[in-house]
Scaffold this motif. Sequence first.
Motif, PDB file in Angstrom:
ATOM      1  N   LEU A   1       1.392   9.383  -5.728  1.00 21.40           N
ATOM      2  CA  LEU A   1       1.853  10.762  -5.467  1.00 21.40           C
ATOM      3  C   LEU A   1       2.804  11.246  -6.553  1.00 21.40           C
ATOM      4  O   LEU A   1       2.751  12.405  -6.993  1.00 21.40           O
TER       5      LEU A   1
ATOM      6  N   GLY B   1       0.831   4.034  -2.849  1.00 26.95           N
ATOM      7  CA  GLY B   1       0.569   5.440  -2.516  1.00 26.95           C
ATOM      8  C   GLY B   1       1.672   6.348  -3.002  1.00 26.95           C
ATOM      9  O   GLY B   1       1.422   7.449  -3.544  1.00 26.95           O
TER      10      GLY B   1
ATOM     11  N   ALA C   1       0.829  -1.212   0.000  1.00 22.80           N
ATOM     12  CA  ALA C   1       0.000   0.000   0.000  1.00 22.80           C
ATOM     13  C   ALA C   1       0.860   1.258   0.000  1.00 22.80           C
ATOM     14  O   ALA C   1       0.557   2.265  -0.662  1.00 22.80           O
TER      15      ALA C   1
END
Length: 320
Positions: free
Chosen positions: A17, A13, A9
């Motif tokens: 970004l 993430g 995860a």
Amino acid sequence: MNRQALVGAFVLGGTGLIVAAFVLFGNFHPFSRTEKAVLVFHGASSGLAVGSPVTFRGVQVGAVDRVVIEYNPTTKDAYIPVFVTMRPDNIVLTNSNIHHRPSMEDLVQQGLRGEMNLKSFVTGTSEIDLDFAPNTPAVLHPEIAHITEIPTKQSTIEAMTKSLQDLPLKQIGENADATLASVRRLSDQLDRDLPALVQSIHETSDHSRDMVDAARKMVTDLEPTLTHTLVSVDRLASTGTNQLDARGRELHAVLLNSNAAVQQATKSLANLESMTSPRSTDRANLEASLRDIAAAASALRGFATDVERNPQLLLTGRRP
């Protein structure tokens, strides 16, 4: 297992970004329509690199993808094709109240031109500025550009650079050297002549001061005499005015008498003219009298002739 899921995860993430950063702050727009174009420059392109912005009146509409050098050994000319990625969706043409998104060919036909300008004087980076200039001739290079070409025009900095290059700097330097030499000679001459000139000015100033003092003393000495003379002139003017007033009345009387005499003479001339007129009675009487006098004179002349011949006629008279 939970740790692996947490790491996965975290990686997903971070990747999200990074993609969002590219989309928001970079030149990567995966959902925007892009077109490729090329601009061919014939001069220096210092400060232009991959990623340099392409702007339209200050609004970024693309970026530089690649900068190439095209050299022609036959003509000895070097051209710099600059390949850019454009986002024409940011530009909308208005035509009969219908808005449509143009292609790069449409924009070029409308007069789109590009120029290279300095983006920052501090970093020395450059950018490509686009604008509509339909009055600028479109110079294309089909032998170099194999995709849509945006014609270029001379930028303000290039024009200034060319003007500076065309300046006769050597001649200007020689003229400046000659001017400085003339100024130096003039300065040396002033150093030699200026003290004498200053001394002469001082002497002239002293003489002028003496002349002013003498003139002031002369005016002071002449002031009583001038005052007395002005009083005398005033008195003489008053006396002349009084005498002129007195003689004025006499002259008026003389003029009246002269006028009467002229009128009398005019009447006498009129009478004389009437007496000498051919139809005048006085003239007829005068002529008759003159004839009688002439007859008497003729008789007297005859009597005198007889007396001269016979003096006794004075005693005896003429006998019948």
